[in-house]
Design an enzyme around this catalytic site. Structure first.
Site, PDB file in Angstrom:
ATOM      1  N   THR A  37      21.463  30.353  23.772  1.00  0.00           N
ATOM      2  CA  THR A  37      21.617  30.324  25.160  1.00  0.00           C
ATOM      3  C   THR A  37      23.111  30.382  25.410  1.00  0.00           C
ATOM      4  O   THR A  37      23.948  29.367  25.094  1.00  0.00           O
ATOM      5  CB  THR A  37      20.926  29.012  25.937  1.00  0.00           C
ATOM      6  OG1 THR A  37      21.452  28.059  25.178  1.00  0.00           O
ATOM      7  CG2 THR A  37      19.658  29.028  25.508  1.00  0.00           C
ATOM      8  N   VAL A  77      20.939  24.546  13.156  1.00  0.00           N
ATOM      9  CA  VAL A  77      19.733  25.198  13.941  1.00  0.00           C
ATOM     10  C   VAL A  77      18.511  24.547  13.141  1.00  0.00           C
ATOM     11  O   VAL A  77      18.504  24.201  11.868  1.00  0.00           O
ATOM     12  CB  VAL A  77      19.587  26.594  14.200  1.00  0.00           C
ATOM     13  CG1 VAL A  77      20.899  27.113  14.686  1.00  0.00           C
ATOM     14  CG2 VAL A  77      19.621  27.406  12.692  1.00  0.00           C
ATOM     15  N   SER A 131      24.290  14.719   6.282  1.00  0.00           N
ATOM     16  CA  SER A 131      23.923  13.329   6.634  1.00  0.00           C
ATOM     17  C   SER A 131      24.957  12.414   7.305  1.00  0.00           C
ATOM     18  O   SER A 131      26.083  12.265   7.029  1.00  0.00           O
ATOM     19  CB  SER A 131      23.237  12.536   5.577  1.00  0.00           C
ATOM     20  OG  SER A 131      22.719  11.166   5.793  1.00  0.00           O
ATOM     21  N   HIS A 188      17.614  12.054  -0.332  1.00  0.00           N
ATOM     22  CA  HIS A 188      18.615  10.912   0.295  1.00  0.00           C
ATOM     23  C   HIS A 188      17.418  10.469   1.527  1.00  0.00           C
ATOM     24  O   HIS A 188      17.476   9.498   1.756  1.00  0.00           O
ATOM     25  CB  HIS A 188      19.604  11.711   0.817  1.00  0.00           C
ATOM     26  CG  HIS A 188      20.475  11.108   2.153  1.00  0.00           C
ATOM     27  ND1 HIS A 188      19.729  11.176   3.283  1.00  0.00           N
ATOM     28  CD2 HIS A 188      21.315  10.050   2.254  1.00  0.00           C
ATOM     29  CE1 HIS A 188      20.576  10.293   4.151  1.00  0.00           C
ATOM     30  NE2 HIS A 188      21.622   9.955   3.459  1.00  0.00           N
ATOM     31  N   ASN A 189      16.837  11.497   2.211  1.00  0.00           N
ATOM     32  CA  ASN A 189      15.915  11.065   3.472  1.00  0.00           C
ATOM     33  C   ASN A 189      14.816  10.287   2.978  1.00  0.00           C
ATOM     34  O   ASN A 189      14.140   9.423   3.676  1.00  0.00           O
ATOM     35  CB  ASN A 189      15.666  12.324   4.349  1.00  0.00           C
ATOM     36  CG  ASN A 189      16.747  13.065   5.078  1.00  0.00           C
ATOM     37  OD1 ASN A 189      18.007  12.905   4.682  1.00  0.00           O
ATOM     38  ND2 ASN A 189      16.312  13.801   5.873  1.00  0.00           N
ATOM     39  N   HIS A 453     -12.752  15.936 -21.032  1.00  0.00           N
ATOM     40  CA  HIS A 453     -11.284  16.206 -21.115  1.00  0.00           C
ATOM     41  C   HIS A 453     -10.524  15.810 -22.325  1.00  0.00           C
ATOM     42  O   HIS A 453      -9.311  16.160 -22.411  1.00  0.00           O
ATOM     43  CB  HIS A 453     -10.778  15.520 -19.762  1.00  0.00           C
ATOM     44  CG  HIS A 453     -11.307  16.218 -18.718  1.00  0.00           C
ATOM     45  ND1 HIS A 453     -10.932  17.436 -18.063  1.00  0.00           N
ATOM     46  CD2 HIS A 453     -12.126  15.596 -17.636  1.00  0.00           C
ATOM     47  CE1 HIS A 453     -11.665  17.565 -17.165  1.00  0.00           C
ATOM     48  NE2 HIS A 453     -12.255  16.469 -16.558  1.00  0.00           N
TER      49      HIS A 453
END
Length: 471
Positions: A37, A77, A131, A188-189, A453
């Protein structure tokens, strides 16, 4: 005097973008800025940053032309299609060797794809995890860049200049190829999710079992922040507990207990599942945010179900020491699991990660910054091939010392009906990791029974498989 050409361009003038732009300009850089914008560009250049070294650009063509070659363009962004959309808008005006930097929380798979696509066209792409939130963006964040290796020398000085500093060292260094920078930021998050959940569990035990006031808890967390638990999250927790609303009452007690998230914790859990890494604590932290969102259901359930009475009549100081040790022990597991995930990703994607260097990046600017991270750097300095952080002598001794208090805390919470999924899941991981004989032999027998299996045998060489005709 303002330069006629910008040192770097920045797209995205949300709060993070504006603060990062102001940070760059404060280090004597001239910036071209653009936003979707045009009004946001005008407001920023002519009001927020009036008189400073910014070149406001209403359209992409003017924006690209305003930047010195080879161009360095950073985007702050929203992750996903918005990043791809801006790349498509930039490409017609770029020249070979220009560099695009994505500073958002993009998925590392997208970053790998974008790096490959742009390099094939003669451009460079860097996915840089940033961060530190709004304050970090303004005063110096931790930055985790990865992607086009050839672009690092061109952007290194700028990114390290604007990053946080600890002991004079920038909290920014090259991570590796492809999407590795955004992968490290994602982990990290995820660790951030775990740290926050552990602190919240400690808070709930103090509040609901020990019946502590906000002021008492404030003093406890403030004291903890001066010791081995010292960290940004412990510091702000102490501050939050002391903060009063306009009526003089604690504002924390007026905040709805429904947690939000933006997806990086979920991505961390998905990556762990895909790579076969036991990321139990962070996974529980994500699921508990989902559980918190069921507010109306929880209120209804509380009218139907009742838990045990609060019967705590023990030594509060001893209980607080135990909670401290439980928090510290679980925190060690969280980082051990996070680093295990990094290791598995490095093997899967052929990344050459500097694990000790990552800990140095996280020491300042970022949300999980803490004194604890120096010990991780030391662990990798002592043994760069260590399989699990818990095996390092420092962490081994610490977690052994934390065990008793950790177990007592988990028992205390369970007896009083206080949910502590992160503390208990991390303790279960620790007990599983230190146990030479897990019940997976029965699990394999079950799998072979109903699905043929096959299984390995303890009395035969590894790799050989067998099947029993159970019927």
């Amino acid at each position: 005097m303002n330069k006629t050409k910008a040192d770097i361009g920045l797209i995205g003038l949300g709060v993070m973008g504006q603060n990062l732009a102001l940070n760059m300009e404060s280090h004597n850089l001239t910036l071209a800025v653009h936003n979707r914008t045009p009004e946001s560009v005008d407001n920023f250049v002519n009001i927020t940053a009036k008189g400073r070294n910014f070149i406001g650009c209403a359209n992409i063509h003017d924006f690209v032309m305003a930047i010195e070659k080879p161009r360095k363009i950073m985007m702050m962004v929203k992750a996903g299609v918005v990043v791809d959309s801006f790349i498509d808008k930039l490409l017609p005006y770029l020249e070979k060797g220009d560099i695009i930097i994505d500073g958002g929380n993009s998925n590392y798979h997208d970053t790998t794809r974008r790096t490959n696509e742009l390099e094939s066209k003669g451009y460079y792409f860097i996915g840089a995890g940033v961060s530190g939130g709004e304050e970090g963006a303004l005063k110096g964040p931790a930055i985790m860049p990865g992607g086009s290796v050839s672009a690092w020398d061109s952007v290194k000085d700028i990114l390290q200049l604007i990053s946080a500093k600890v002991d004079g060292q920038p909290c920014c260094d090259w991570i590796g190829e492809g999407g590795s920078g955004h992968f490290v930021k994602m982990v990290h998050n995820g660790i951030e999710y775990g740290d926050m959940q552990l602190i919240c569990e400690s808070y709930q035990i103090m509040r609901d079992v020990l019946s502590m006031s906000n002021e008492e808890m404030h003093k406890t967390f403030k004291k903890w922040n001066e010791g081995e638990l010292g960290s940004y999250l412990i510091e702000i927790t102490a501050n939050i507990l002391a903060f009063k609303d306009v009526d003089g009452e604690p504002i924390l007690d007026k905040i709805l207990d429904v947690a939000g998230q933006k997806g990086t914790g979920k991505w961390t859990g998905i990556a762990a599942l895909n790579l076969g890494a036991p990321l139990t604590l962070i996974g529980e932290s994500v699921f508990y945010r989902y559980l918190s969102s069921l507010k109306d259901e929880r209120v209804e359930a509380s009218k139907i179900f009742s838990g045990p009475d609060n019967f705590f009549d023990g030594n509060k100081e001893k209980a607080l020491k135990d909670i401290h040790d439980a928090l510290y022990g679980a925190k060690m597991v969280s980082y051990a699991q996070g680093y295990n995930l990094l290791s598995e990703a490095a093997k899967e994607y052929q990344w050459n990660l500097n694990y000790g260097g990552i800990a140095l990046i996280w020491r300042g600017g970022c949300i999980i910054r803490s004194v604890f991270l120096n010990k991780i750097k030391d662990a990798y300095d002592n043994n760069k091939d260590i399989k699990n952080l818990l095996l390092d002598p420092f962490f081994r001794d610490k977690i052994n010392n934390c065990q008793k208090g950790w177990r007592r805390t988990c028992s205390l919470a369970i007896k009083h009906g206080v949910p502590i999924p992160a503390m208990t899941s991390s303790l279960c991981y620790f007990d599983g990791y230190r146990n030479p004989s897990l019940p997976a032999n029965l699990l394999q027998a079950q799998r072979d029974y109903f699905g043929a299996h096959k299984y390995e045998r303890v009395d035969k060489p590894r790799g050989q498989t067998y099947h029993t005709d159970w019927l």
